[in-house]
Write a protein that holds these residues in place. Sequence first.
Motif, PDB file in Angstrom:
ATOM      1  N   PHE A   1       0.853  -1.194   0.000  1.00 19.45           N
ATOM      2  CA  PHE A   1       0.000   0.000   0.000  1.00 19.45           C
ATOM      3  C   PHE A   1       0.883   1.235   0.000  1.00 19.45           C
ATOM      4  CE2 PHE A   1      -2.249  -3.464   2.044  1.00 19.45           C
ATOM      5  CZ  PHE A   1      -3.476  -3.439   1.403  1.00 19.45           C
ATOM      6  N   ASN A   2       0.249   2.406  -0.095  1.00 20.30           N
ATOM      7  CA  ASN A   2       1.009   3.644  -0.059  1.00 20.30           C
ATOM      8  C   ASN A   2       0.140   4.700   0.604  1.00 20.30           C
ATOM      9  OD1 ASN A   2       2.030   6.290  -1.058  1.00 20.30           O
ATOM     10  ND2 ASN A   2       3.554   4.952  -1.992  1.00 20.30           N
ATOM     11  N   VAL A   3       0.668   5.307   1.679  1.00 20.19           N
ATOM     12  CA  VAL A   3      -0.174   6.243   2.441  1.00 20.19           C
ATOM     13  C   VAL A   3      -0.675   7.393   1.580  1.00 20.19           C
ATOM     14  CG1 VAL A   3       0.604   5.745   4.784  1.00 20.19           C
ATOM     15  CG2 VAL A   3       1.899   7.350   3.391  1.00 20.19           C
ATOM     16  N   ARG A   4       0.058   7.718   0.509  1.00 15.09           N
ATOM     17  CA  ARG A   4      -0.389   8.825  -0.344  1.00 15.09           C
ATOM     18  C   ARG A   4      -1.130   8.370  -1.586  1.00 15.09           C
ATOM     19  NH1 ARG A   4       4.840  11.520  -1.373  1.00 15.09           N
ATOM     20  NH2 ARG A   4       3.651  12.775  -2.823  1.00 15.09           N
ATOM     21  N   PHE A   5      -0.616   7.327  -2.238  1.00 16.73           N
ATOM     22  CA  PHE A   5      -1.187   6.960  -3.541  1.00 16.73           C
ATOM     23  C   PHE A   5      -2.173   5.799  -3.482  1.00 16.73           C
ATOM     24  CE2 PHE A   5       3.287   8.368  -4.204  1.00 16.73           C
ATOM     25  CZ  PHE A   5       2.982   9.647  -4.656  1.00 16.73           C
ATOM     26  N   LYS A   6      -2.034   4.941  -2.461  1.00 21.19           N
ATOM     27  CA  LYS A   6      -2.913   3.776  -2.394  1.00 21.19           C
ATOM     28  C   LYS A   6      -3.134   3.407  -0.933  1.00 21.19           C
ATOM     29  CE  LYS A   6      -3.150  -1.071  -3.792  1.00 21.19           C
ATOM     30  NZ  LYS A   6      -2.320  -2.278  -3.872  1.00 21.19           N
ATOM     31  N   PRO A   7      -3.854   4.274  -0.188  1.00 19.28           N
ATOM     32  CA  PRO A   7      -4.041   4.029   1.247  1.00 19.28           C
ATOM     33  C   PRO A   7      -4.955   2.830   1.512  1.00 19.28           C
ATOM     34  CG  PRO A   7      -5.270   5.978   0.567  1.00 19.28           C
ATOM     35  CD  PRO A   7      -4.565   5.480  -0.657  1.00 19.28           C
ATOM     36  N   THR A   8      -4.794   2.229   2.698  1.00 21.84           N
ATOM     37  CA  THR A   8      -5.712   1.165   3.102  1.00 21.84           C
ATOM     38  C   THR A   8      -7.055   1.808   3.453  1.00 21.84           C
ATOM     39  OG1 THR A   8      -4.860   1.422   5.352  1.00 21.84           O
ATOM     40  CG2 THR A   8      -3.917  -0.353   4.050  1.00 21.84           C
ATOM     41  N   LYS A   9      -8.129   1.026   3.384  1.00 16.25           N
ATOM     42  CA  LYS A   9      -9.454   1.576   3.694  1.00 16.25           C
ATOM     43  C   LYS A   9      -9.512   1.975   5.168  1.00 16.25           C
ATOM     44  CE  LYS A   9     -12.030  -0.712   0.015  1.00 16.25           C
ATOM     45  NZ  LYS A   9     -11.470  -2.057  -0.309  1.00 16.25           N
TER      46      LYS A   9
END
Length: 218
Positions: free
Chosen positions: A137-145
């Motif tokens: 995941f990526n906190v900026r581009f692909k955050p977890t739900k």
Amino acid sequence: MKLIILGAPGSGKGTTATVLREKYDLAHISTGDIFRANIKNGTELGIEAKSYIDKGALVPDSVTIRMVEDRLSQDDVKNGYILDGFPRTLAQAEALDEILAKNGSSIDAVLSIVVDDEIIKDRVSSRRVCEKCGASFNVRFKPTKVEGICDECGGNVIQRADDKAETVAARLKTYYENTKPLVDFYEARGLIVEGSNDRSSDECIAQIEDGLKAKGLI
Ligand code: ADP
Ligand code: ZN
């Protein structure tokens, strides 16, 4: 189809390999994942590997090569595989040739993922991984739900110790010194298929698939 995927740390090679593995039913052999599983389980291999990984250095060739040879002798690689994170040195590439030659086999294509350095530093510092299933995941581009919880399996999502800024610089240096020369090594054999991952992962995969089609592999 037997593939290698090359790219700097944080270039998205793991993500790309995961998509291709599912689409083409390949075994995904990630040496980084194997080391991390061994570290988690406290094996002898894990204890040895950890001291190198934490510094952003490479685990010694002898250890790594033996581990990959063992992995390639397992049954699930018969339908084809994608090697992610191996080879990383010229000695590993030569050893791989020898291992495959024993079975009259060879690599069909080497995917080279190209990403601008600045983008890499940016992406790695915000990357997070699931401790349990390895999903990234990526906190900026692909955050977890839900913050800190894996969308796939509910496991804890953390920052890899070697994704801290200090270690990333060392890993990039290691990459340019040891691994980047492998692009020329495989280019000389006409095996390179390039994918640019500066923008979207979908575009990168499409470019790679065009290259694999041109080689008659898909
Ligand atoms: P990344 O490509 O993002 O750096 P990996 O998960 O592939 O991450 O690898 C993490 C670490 O594991 C590397 O920095 C290195 O220390 C070790 N490692 C992985 N594959 C190899 C290899 N083939 N040879 C030596 N060390 C390796
Ligand atoms: Zn998970």
